[in-house]
Design a protein around this motif. Structure first.
Motif, PDB file in Angstrom:
ATOM      1  N   ALA A  31      60.231 107.033  94.326  1.00 60.30           N
ATOM      2  CA  ALA A  31      60.490 105.906  95.218  1.00 60.30           C
ATOM      3  C   ALA A  31      60.376 106.279  96.688  1.00 60.30           C
ATOM      4  N   ALA A 119      60.400 101.046  87.233  1.00 59.83           N
ATOM      5  CA  ALA A 119      60.811 101.772  88.434  1.00 59.83           C
ATOM      6  C   ALA A 119      59.697 102.623  89.019  1.00 59.83           C
ATOM      7  N   PRO A 121      56.741 103.033  91.342  1.00 57.51           N
ATOM      8  CA  PRO A 121      56.227 102.261  92.479  1.00 57.51           C
ATOM      9  C   PRO A 121      54.781 101.825  92.322  1.00 57.51           C
ATOM     10  N   LEU A 431      62.970  98.323  89.821  1.00 60.91           N
ATOM     11  CA  LEU A 431      62.662  99.126  91.000  1.00 60.91           C
ATOM     12  C   LEU A 431      63.566  98.739  92.158  1.00 60.91           C
TER      13      LEU A 431
END
Length: 462
Positions: A31, A119, A121, A431
């Motif tokens: 992330a 999650a 990206p 996310l």
């Protein structure tokens, strides 16, 4: 199979062409935009391409220090379970600076049943691209990379300082923006950068001496595939950092590494093509004003900029970049051929019209930046938002109807992002939850640290 997942034949051809490769870096981008993974041996590559590779979900729940953030829901609440990573088509490349020679391939993370992990990206960007494609829009674009080259060791004051010229060791400490002598002095570094970029198929173009001693910019060629443009940026940062380290320098991707000097941005140039490949942002025949679709795209970006600022400025240091008159936008403004605004329409041929998104620091995750920008563009087009009049210079200070929606600092940006239905929709629930948990953990880490400034101001005086 998912068209983004590479076929074994791609790796077979690569290995046949490069028998000297002994190992491969497999890289999953988290992330924070940090590449994490493993180095596998040459013979293990076939299994990766045929069967995928088990990696723990917690990789996507790490903070910037690499520590688990349990609140992401990706660590012990799921037993730190393994998921399956697959190689991304077209990203298997040489690391020509390594000895023994290694290669590198980017990964995407999937559930064991084959579903993209929420999650990851890169998957968030893919989802935005698919939604725009369904509406007849294909985003094209490229990122710009601003960064500092610093000495590997701190200066006499124990603070970072710009690296000496690689050619002759000279230092001058002057800004020298667009200075060609500075570029020449760094050719022993940038020459290998261009050679390595060519070996990796990265469309590296212009080199610029930026607005501070030791600050440079590299631009990438415009792509008709925005997902590959984000891959380009991820790969280029890794390349620059590795080569700088091998020449006794630090490639610094902090948004604001030196007090009193310009921060480093990661501007995204973007346009929309139709299904025939025509630029939908081009001016209409017989006009010079931005066309209605471009105005709506700008309107959406202006309206959602505040909610997206945690993506564009994700760290405590990111917010030190927003200083008036140092080329970092501080208001949600737009303008034509104007670098004082957040959203700039550059000069150039009408048929090549594009939008330059300027708020993001170089410390941001390019997949998340592109995701949030595309979501803002979709929002503006869907709701027909008018951005209001263009700024006429001094966009640093111009107030807009959306200025009140801009967070004042990192803490406020976290709070606003947490409450934002727009950002939750843009990133997806999983996310959004993980990213907010990571940022809250990092905020707590910073809040618990007493900086040297506190001692200088208060130790002997309060």
């Amino acid at each position: 199979m998912n068209r983004q997942i590479a076929d074994w034949s791609e790796a077979q051809g690569f290995l046949a062409a490069h028998p000297e490769v002994e190992a491969v870096d497999i890289v999953l981008t988290d992330a924070n935009g940090i590449g994490r993974g493993k180095i596998i041996r040459r013979h293990e590559l076939e299994s990766l391409y045929r069967n995928g590779r088990h990696l723990p979900s917690s990789i996507l729940g790490l903070d910037v220090t690499g520590e688990d953030v349990e609140e992401t829901g990706l660590v012990w609440s799921v037993g730190d379970a393994d998921l399956r990573a697959w190689p991304i088509a077209g990203t298997l490349v040489l690391l020509p600076w390594t000895r023994p020679l290694r290669a590198q391939v980017l990964l995407g993370l999937y559930h064991l049943d084959g579903r993209p992990h929420g999650a990851d990206p890169r998957h968030a960007l893919t989802r935005q691209l698919e939604m725009l494609s369904a509406a007849g829009h294909t985003p094209a674009g490229a990122f710009e990379l601003e960064f500092y080259l610093l000495d590997a060791a701190a200066g006499p004051d124990d603070k970072p300082r710009p690296a000496a010229m690689a050619l002759d060791g000279r230092r001058h400490g002057q800004v020298q923006v667009y200075g060609l002598d500075d570029l020449d002095g760094m050719q022993p570094f940038f020459g290998p950068v261009y050679e390595a970029a060519k070996a990796q198929g990265l469309p590296l173009e212009t080199l610029i001496s930026e607005y501070a001693p030791g600050q440079y910019e590299l631009t990438l060629h415009y792509r008709n595939d925005l997902l590959r443009a984000a891959d380009d940026l991820v790969m280029l940062k890794r390349l620059v950092r590795a080569l700088a380290r091998r020449q006794g320098m630090t490639a610094c991707f902090m948004a604001k590494p030196l007090a009193g000097q310009a921060g480093s941005g990661m501007h995204l140039h973007i346009s929309l093509n139709d299904r025939a490949g025509h630029n939908q942002f081009a001016e209409l025949a017989g006009t010079e004003a931005p066309n209605p679709l471009l105005r709506q795209a700008i309107g959406g970006l202006v309206a959602t900029m505040g909610d997206g600022m945690l993506v564009f400025a994700p760290h405590a240091n990111s917010w030190r970049r927003f200083v008036t008159k140092l080329y970092a936008p501080v208001q949600p403004t737009w303008g034509i051929n104007d670098r004082s605004v957040a959203l700039r329409i550059p000069a150039g041929a009408a048929q090549a019209r594009r939008l330059e998104h300027r708020p993001s620091g170089v410390d941001a995750n390019p997949y998340l930046v592109a995701t949030t920008v595309l979501a803002g563009i979709r929002y503006g087009i869907t709701h027909g938002i008018d951005p209001g009049p263009a700024a006429q210079g001094q966009g640093f200070t111009q107030q807009t109807a959306f200025a009140r929606k801009m967070p004042a600092d990192w803490r406020a940006a976290i709070a606003q992002a947490a409450e934002s239905d727009f950002l939750k929709s843009a990133l997806g629930d999983e996310l959004h939850t993980a990213f907010l948990a990571i940022k809250r953990a990092e905020l707590l880490r910073v809040a618990e640290t007493i900086p040297d400034t506190d001692y200088k101001l208060y130790l002997h005086h309060v």
